[in-house]
Write an enzyme that holds these catalytic residues in place. Structure first.
Site, PDB file in Angstrom:
ATOM      1  N   GLY A 181       0.835  -1.205   0.000  1.00 18.67           N
ATOM      2  CA  GLY A 181       0.000   0.000   0.000  1.00 18.67           C
ATOM      3  C   GLY A 181       0.862   1.244   0.000  1.00 18.67           C
ATOM      4  O   GLY A 181       2.102   1.145   0.052  1.00 18.67           O
ATOM      5  N   ASP A 182       0.221   2.412  -0.121  1.00 18.61           N
ATOM      6  CA  ASP A 182       0.936   3.691  -0.137  1.00 18.61           C
ATOM      7  C   ASP A 182       1.938   3.795  -1.278  1.00 18.61           C
ATOM      8  O   ASP A 182       2.956   4.469  -1.164  1.00 18.61           O
ATOM      9  CB  ASP A 182       1.668   3.935   1.195  1.00 18.61           C
ATOM     10  CG  ASP A 182       0.758   3.799   2.379  1.00 18.61           C
ATOM     11  OD1 ASP A 182      -0.365   4.309   2.299  1.00 18.61           O
ATOM     12  OD2 ASP A 182       1.147   3.168   3.374  1.00 18.61           O
TER      13      ASP A 182
ATOM     14  N   HIS B 172      -5.813   7.577   0.347  1.00 24.23           N
ATOM     15  CA  HIS B 172      -5.015   8.073  -0.769  1.00 24.23           C
ATOM     16  C   HIS B 172      -4.747   9.539  -0.532  1.00 24.23           C
ATOM     17  O   HIS B 172      -5.639  10.265  -0.115  1.00 24.23           O
ATOM     18  CB  HIS B 172      -5.803   8.002  -2.075  1.00 24.23           C
ATOM     19  CG  HIS B 172      -6.148   6.617  -2.475  1.00 24.23           C
ATOM     20  ND1 HIS B 172      -5.206   5.661  -2.699  1.00 24.23           N
ATOM     21  CD2 HIS B 172      -7.341   6.050  -2.723  1.00 24.23           C
ATOM     22  CE1 HIS B 172      -5.816   4.550  -3.073  1.00 24.23           C
ATOM     23  NE2 HIS B 172      -7.106   4.754  -3.074  1.00 24.23           N
TER      24      HIS B 172
ATOM     25  N   ASN C 207      -9.993   2.333   6.152  1.00 22.72           N
ATOM     26  CA  ASN C 207      -8.802   2.029   6.954  1.00 22.72           C
ATOM     27  C   ASN C 207      -7.512   2.520   6.316  1.00 22.72           C
ATOM     28  O   ASN C 207      -6.494   2.645   6.970  1.00 22.72           O
ATOM     29  CB  ASN C 207      -8.691   0.523   7.215  1.00 22.72           C
ATOM     30  CG  ASN C 207      -8.807  -0.313   5.955  1.00 22.72           C
ATOM     31  OD1 ASN C 207      -9.461   0.094   5.009  1.00 22.72           O
ATOM     32  ND2 ASN C 207      -8.178  -1.444   5.938  1.00 22.72           N
ATOM     33  N   ALA C 208      -7.529   2.750   5.011  1.00 22.28           N
ATOM     34  CA  ALA C 208      -6.334   3.286   4.358  1.00 22.28           C
ATOM     35  C   ALA C 208      -6.761   4.529   3.607  1.00 22.28           C
ATOM     36  O   ALA C 208      -7.944   4.828   3.511  1.00 22.28           O
ATOM     37  CB  ALA C 208      -5.747   2.257   3.411  1.00 22.28           C
TER      38      ALA C 208
ATOM     39  N   THR D 168      -4.162   7.927   6.909  1.00 26.17           N
ATOM     40  CA  THR D 168      -5.323   7.796   7.792  1.00 26.17           C
ATOM     41  C   THR D 168      -4.924   7.987   9.250  1.00 26.17           C
ATOM     42  O   THR D 168      -5.610   8.646  10.017  1.00 26.17           O
ATOM     43  CB  THR D 168      -5.963   6.402   7.625  1.00 26.17           C
ATOM     44  OG1 THR D 168      -6.305   6.241   6.257  1.00 26.17           O
ATOM     45  CG2 THR D 168      -7.208   6.250   8.474  1.00 26.17           C
TER      46      THR D 168
ATOM     47  N   VAL E 206       7.400   8.019  -7.021  1.00 23.82           N
ATOM     48  CA  VAL E 206       8.186   8.667  -5.962  1.00 23.82           C
ATOM     49  C   VAL E 206       9.703   8.510  -6.193  1.00 23.82           C
ATOM     50  O   VAL E 206      10.487   8.491  -5.254  1.00 23.82           O
ATOM     51  CB  VAL E 206       7.770   8.176  -4.544  1.00 23.82           C
ATOM     52  CG1 VAL E 206       8.093   9.231  -3.495  1.00 23.82           C
ATOM     53  CG2 VAL E 206       6.295   7.871  -4.456  1.00 23.82           C
ATOM     54  N   LEU E 207      10.081   8.451  -7.445  1.00 22.54           N
ATOM     55  CA  LEU E 207      11.486   8.278  -7.791  1.00 22.54           C
ATOM     56  C   LEU E 207      12.297   9.521  -7.430  1.00 22.54           C
ATOM     57  O   LEU E 207      13.477   9.419  -7.077  1.00 22.54           O
ATOM     58  CB  LEU E 207      11.592   7.985  -9.297  1.00 22.54           C
ATOM     59  CG  LEU E 207      12.979   7.637  -9.829  1.00 22.54           C
ATOM     60  CD1 LEU E 207      13.524   6.395  -9.132  1.00 22.54           C
ATOM     61  CD2 LEU E 207      12.922   7.407 -11.338  1.00 22.54           C
ATOM     62  N   ASP E 208      11.663  10.679  -7.481  1.00 21.89           N
ATOM     63  CA  ASP E 208      12.365  11.940  -7.194  1.00 21.89           C
ATOM     64  C   ASP E 208      12.998  11.966  -5.809  1.00 21.89           C
ATOM     65  O   ASP E 208      14.014  12.625  -5.594  1.00 21.89           O
ATOM     66  CB  ASP E 208      11.396  13.120  -7.336  1.00 21.89           C
ATOM     67  CG  ASP E 208      10.084  12.894  -6.586  1.00 21.89           C
ATOM     68  OD1 ASP E 208       9.427  11.882  -6.860  1.00 21.89           O
ATOM     69  OD2 ASP E 208       9.741  13.711  -5.722  1.00 21.89           O
TER      70      ASP E 208
HETATM   71  P1  GDP Z   1      -1.742   5.383  -2.177  1.00 19.65           P
HETATM   72  O1  GDP Z   1      -2.517   4.925  -1.003  1.00 19.65           O
HETATM   73  O2  GDP Z   1      -1.147   4.243  -2.942  1.00 19.65           O
HETATM   74  O3  GDP Z   1      -2.487   6.329  -3.033  1.00 19.65           O
HETATM   75  O4  GDP Z   1      -0.474   6.177  -1.635  1.00 19.65           O
HETATM   76  P2  GDP Z   1      -0.426   7.395  -0.590  1.00 19.65           P
HETATM   77  O5  GDP Z   1      -1.296   8.457  -1.046  1.00 19.65           O
HETATM   78  O6  GDP Z   1      -0.591   6.919   0.799  1.00 19.65           O
HETATM   79  O7  GDP Z   1       1.121   7.757  -0.672  1.00 19.65           O
HETATM   80  C1  GDP Z   1       1.663   8.350  -1.714  1.00 19.65           C
HETATM   81  C2  GDP Z   1       2.250   9.670  -1.256  1.00 19.65           C
HETATM   82  O8  GDP Z   1       3.250  10.012  -2.149  1.00 19.65           O
HETATM   83  C3  GDP Z   1       1.275  10.822  -1.302  1.00 19.65           C
HETATM   84  O9  GDP Z   1       1.622  11.750  -0.315  1.00 19.65           O
HETATM   85  C4  GDP Z   1       1.452  11.395  -2.695  1.00 19.65           C
HETATM   86  O10 GDP Z   1       1.123  12.763  -2.810  1.00 19.65           O
HETATM   87  C5  GDP Z   1       2.912  11.187  -2.871  1.00 19.65           C
HETATM   88  N1  GDP Z   1       3.360  10.919  -4.224  1.00 19.65           N
HETATM   89  C6  GDP Z   1       2.758  10.186  -5.202  1.00 19.65           C
HETATM   90  N2  GDP Z   1       3.579  10.105  -6.265  1.00 19.65           N
HETATM   91  C7  GDP Z   1       4.689  10.794  -5.950  1.00 19.65           C
HETATM   92  C8  GDP Z   1       5.922  11.057  -6.626  1.00 19.65           C
HETATM   93  O11 GDP Z   1       6.163  10.616  -7.733  1.00 19.65           O
HETATM   94  N3  GDP Z   1       6.850  11.797  -5.938  1.00 19.65           N
HETATM   95  C9  GDP Z   1       6.646  12.273  -4.686  1.00 19.65           C
HETATM   96  N4  GDP Z   1       7.601  12.985  -4.110  1.00 19.65           N
HETATM   97  N5  GDP Z   1       5.511  12.038  -4.004  1.00 19.65           N
HETATM   98  C10 GDP Z   1       4.558  11.317  -4.642  1.00 19.65           C
END
Ligand code: GDP
Length: 426
Positions: A11-12, A40, A37-38, A301, A332-334
């Site tokens: 997740g996340d 986005h 429970n989770a 959450t 989140v490669l950055d």
């Molecule tokens: P999900 O439950 O799979 O949607 O994931 P989450 O929302 O819990 O976690 C993803 C987090 O990473 C969020 O805070 C997004 O805004 C952030 N995020 C998503 N893609 C990227 C990315 O490419 N780079 C960065 N720095 N943050 C990202």
């Protein structure tokens, strides 16, 4: 046609962002499993939002957002989310709720808390949103579907029977206050008012939409590792997190799911207990956690600090396979731009045996990571829009992982925003 957006890991992974991005071209977005429970996290023109129940398409006025029958529907949370986004300037979304979706009842949340209390140190790290008691009741056939709100007499009767059984546990196992069926009934009547405008036969709606050539997105919650069948049982969630379950949890033909976009993050993170082979600790973990995601790796959450680790090719290869992946979105490669070198877990060592096959839980607990270390790229890659413009070491990192997991990475996310995306040919 239908596309599913699902997670390869714990997740996340950034599914919310990918769904929000793909929703620009979609007509309908459906949640098909899980509950509040989770969450986005989505960043867009209106601000930053943590959604727990609403599908990620609610920010567009051209999409319809659907809560499918497979969801654990928490009606007060749904209402709160709708109020929250509309109070921040988002137009009232078009929402439909399956008349077969079941409701998270007030006592599910209580039982979740009481059970965690009872287990103490042996607890599963539940978010205490009532999800496990909810799905237990669903499969024990003692749950409540939304349509039952509209049949008062039978609802009253069923509540009486339910309370009788629940109260035995409350009195003798948990030593907590008892439930009163009439109070519950009154509460459910307020819920009925909240959802009445949205309730319909969702599978019929989707069938018609498919005939009309509409594009539907299925939005998964959590990821493969949390699937009750294929994940790290028992440290899993209570409903299937797999794209295949989308057919059941939304009520659509399985053969219509043409694309399965599996999201995986460029490093690992997990919440809750359970084996996590490539986990990091100490300062290294703290730094990655602080720099991770968009503002740190803390639960959307719960606000709990997430466990973090290096990328795990064994878990991800399995996670992608079990999803039936057609495309991988690498996110989140950055965040990794600060590292001189980046270890990647390429195999597990289990009692001296090296394997790249993801094992069952007992063996997983014993697995030690086997790392290969790649050079970092040491620069900011946000803002880059073309694959060729990424630094060479960054491309090598992507291609190394693509080769190890065996599924094509066709999207690379290099920032939280909708436009922070690099497309790549298969
Ligand atoms: P999900 O439950 O799979 O949607 O994931 P989450 O929302 O819990 O976690 C993803 C987090 O990473 C969020 O805070 C997004 O805004 C952030 N995020 C998503 N893609 C990227 C990315 O490419 N780079 C960065 N720095 N943050 C990202």
């Amino acid at each position: 046609m239908i596309k599913a957006v699902v997670g390869a890991n714990w997740g996340d992974e950034g599914k919310g962002k990918i769904t929000d991005m793909l929703a620009q071209k979609a007509d309908i977005i459906v949640r098909f499993q899980g509950g509040a429970n989770a969450g986005h996290t989505i960043v867009n023109n209106y601000g930053k939002f943590a959604l727990h129940t609403l599908p990620s398409g609610v920010f567009y006025d051209h999409t319809t957002s659907i809560i499918g029958n497979g969801v654990a529907l928490n009606i007060p949370v749904l209402k709160k989310e709708v109020d929250d986004i509309t109070s921040k300037g988002v137009p009232m979304p078009k929402i439909l709720i399956s008349d077969r979706a079941q409701m998270v009842m007030p006592y599910h949340i209580l039982f979740d808390q009481y059970e965690e209390e009872r287990l103490g140190g042996r607890s599963f790290g539940s978010t205490k949103s009532g999800i496990a008691p909810f799905y237990s009741d669903k499969y024990a056939k003692t749950g409540f579907q939304v349509n039952e709100l509209f049949h008062e007499e039978t609802l009253r009767e069923k509540l009486k029977n339910t309370c009788e059984v629940k109260n035995v546990l409350l009195e003798h196992l948990y030593h907590k206050p008892l439930l009163d069926p009439e109070t519950l009934f009154e509460e459910l009547m307020t819920w009925r008012e909240m959802v009445a405008p949205f309730v319909c036969d969702v599978s019929a709606y989707l069938w018609k939409a498919l005939k009309e050539g509409k594009e539907i997105l299925l939005e998964g919650q959590l990821g493969s590792m949390k699937d009750p069948d294929h994940g790290i049982y028992p440290m899993v969630t209570s409903s299937s997190t797999l794209a295949g379950y989308g057919a059941v949890g939304a009520g659509v033909p399985p053969y219509e799911i043409k694309e399965i976009i599996t999201v995986t993050k460029a490093y690992s993170s997990a919440v809750g207990a359970g084996a996590f082979v490539s986990e990091l600790f100490g300062d290294e973990a703290e730094e990655l956690r602080r720099r991770g995601g968009d503002g740190g790796e803390y639960g959307a959450t719960t606000g709990r600090p997430r466990r973090v680790g290096w990328y795990d090719c064994v878990a991800s290869r399995y996670g992608c396979r079990i999803q039936g992946t057609t495309d991988v979105a690498f996110t989140v490669l950055d965040v990794l731009g600060y590292l001189d070198e980046i270890p990647v877990c390429v195999a597990y060592d289990i009692d001296g045996e090296i394997t790249t096959e993801f094992p069952t839980t007992g063996l997983l607990e014993k697995a030690r990571p086997v790392y290969e270390t790649l050079p970092g790229w040491k620069c900011e890659i946000r803002g880059i829009r073309k694959y060729e413009d990424l630094p060479e070491n960054c491309r090598k990192y992507i291609e190394f992982i693509e080769e190890k997991i065996g599924f094509p990475i066709t999207m690379i996310s290099n920032g939280p925003g909708r436009d922070d995306i690099i497309y790549r040919e298969k």
